[in-house]
Design a protein around this motif. Structure first.
Motif, short mmCIF file in Angstrom:
data_model
loop_
_atom_site.label_atom_id
_atom_site.label_comp_id
_atom_site.label_asym_id
_atom_site.label_seq_id
_atom_site.Cartn_x
_atom_site.Cartn_y
_atom_site.Cartn_z
N ASP A 218 -9.14 3.76 1.15
CA ASP A 218 -8.54 2.98 0.06
C ASP A 218 -7.21 2.37 0.51
N ASP A 219 -6.42 3.12 1.31
CA ASP A 219 -5.20 2.55 1.86
C ASP A 219 -5.51 1.37 2.78
N ARG B 245 -6.31 -1.74 0.77
CA ARG B 245 -5.10 -2.33 0.21
C ARG B 245 -4.28 -3.03 1.29
N ASP C 273 -5.73 -6.32 2.02
CA ASP C 273 -5.35 -7.26 0.97
C ASP C 273 -3.96 -7.82 1.25
N TRP D 50 0.86 -1.17 0.00
CA TRP D 50 0.00 0.00 0.00
C TRP D 50 0.90 1.22 0.00
#
Length: 419
Positions: A23-24, A27, A30, A9
């Protein structure tokens, strides 16, 4: 753990390990799905709200560390889903509150849990040991204390707060590795895994199965009293949830117990109970009386069963003290913390069962007759109770002067208990 990969990220500031954008965060989650080990801790405030107010999540993997800021994100539910999915190992220290957050969010627990506090007890370190103690003993580092009373709700967090938060997870995976090696040498990986699983399941049970039984003083009540405790506790929970305040701020445990003992819906008698004169409580006394009336009118088959008492009373006190001392000797020689093996009540239950005293529980309910504890302590305790073993003085000036000995034998024939 070689399978971990660098964090995938890209925050706006390369030196900023605070995850404050959704959004960070996605990620980063993930990335966590690809990790073999995830160590984490939390910072929260609980003194003025119904459930702990989560303020920060600290995470460490082989790829580095990060801080997740729940106050800046729309939701952190994805983190708890990642944590309770997959086959990674989850590493914590004294992780009761961390497990509760998992349960609040998903109703599930991590599948592979390693609690370094529990593991430390199985290699002869003190139990329960503080994180600072384990870091000092196993990582040879001394942690700062400056932020132990910090306000984690306040934003922005200071550099000192961020550094302190990161140290809470920085050493978890290295400590885990050290403890795992020691457990392997002692052949206790299975013991530690069993104890950790049973502890985690007890956390789940406390949250999801009859949590009202945690009301202090309820263990000695009759079925009727327990039914009243359950009903008044439920009213208290509903009220506390609605107000978003700690449940005990609505109604103290001791007042619930007193209401259960009196077992009356008579409003005048309820009002006479000292402690219920508080203004905000007065407005709810009729509702409480109605709840009690509902219990008394219900079919008795719906009342909960009391837990069986296995206490054999005061005459055992001296014997239990003797066995606690003997257990300390045994645990020292076997390199295991006495605190993780048995409480005084565990010993009392065991003795009552063995000697046929009091209202004995079934053997399956005696903790010292189960699993690794049975393997470790049953033979020594039975020999002590039979008078075959006793406690002798090994070295009067040593830190640990006592040792288990075979009763009546000379010192050179003392029992060797080392593994």
């Amino acid at each position: 753990m070689g399978g971990d990969v660098p964090v995938n990220w890209d925050p706006q500031d390369d030196d900023d390990r605070m995850i404050v954008r959704q959004d960070d965060f996605v990620r980063y989650c993930d990335h966590l799905r690809k990790c073999e080990s995830i160590a984490f801790d939390t910072e929260f405030v609980s003194e003025d709200c119904y459930r702990p107010d989560l303020c920060l999540i600290q995470v460490a993997t082989a790829g580095g560390m990060a801080l997740i800021d729940p106050k800046a994100l729309d939701s952190v539910d994805l983190f708890w889903e990642v944590l309770t999915d997959g086959d990674h190992e989850t590493v914590v220290h004294a992780g009761r509150e961390e497990l509760r957050f998992c349960l609040f969010a998903t109703g599930r627990l991590p599948k592979r849990l390693f609690d370094v506090q529990i593991a430390a007890g199985f290699v002869g370190l003190e139990y329960p040991a503080a994180y600072r103690t384990l870091v000092h003993r196993l990582a040879h580092r001394d942690l700062a204390k400056e932020e132990t009373r910090t306000n984690w709700r306040h934003r922005p967090l200071t550099d000192s707060q961020i550094a302190y938060a990161l140290t809470d997870v920085e050493h978890l995976i290295p400590i885990r590795e050290t403890l795992r090696k020691r457990l392997g040498k002692l052949g206790r990986e299975a013991w530690a895994a069993q104890e950790t699983d049973e502890w985690a399941q007890s956390v789940r049970a406390a949250e999801l199965h009859e949590p009202w039984r945690r009301v202090g003083g309820s263990a000695t009540l009759s079925s009727k009293g327990l039914a009243i405790v359950r009903e008044v506790w439920q009213w208290r929970e509903e009220t506390a949830r609605r107000r978003d305040c700690p449940a005990r701020r609505v109604l103290r445990d001791d007042l619930i117990i007193e209401l259960a003992k009196r077992a009356t819906p008579n409003l005048a008698k309820i009002r006479s109970l000292r402690g219920l004169e508080r203004g905000d409580l007065k407005r709810h006394l009729e509702e409480i009386a109605t709840r009690i009336q509902n219990v008394l009118a219900a079919d008795k088959s719906t009342w909960p069963e009391p837990h069986r008492s296995t206490s054999a009373g005061p005459p055992l006190n001296l014997l239990i003290q003797f066995l606690q001392t003997a257990l300390g000797c045994l645990c020292r020689d076997r390199k295991i913390a006495p605190g993780i093996v048995a409480t005084s009540q565990d010993l009392r239950d065991f003795v009552a069962h063995r000697l046929g005293l009091g209202d004995r529980a079934d053997a399956s309910q005696i903790s010292l007759l189960q699993g690794w504890r049975r393997e470790l302590v049953v033979e020594p305790l039975d020999r002590l109770l039979a008078g075959e073993w006793s406690i002798g003085v090994e070295n009067p000036v040593a830190d640990q002067p006592l040792r288990l000995v075979s009763f009546g034998t000379p010192a050179e024939e003392r029992i060797e208990l080392d593994e």
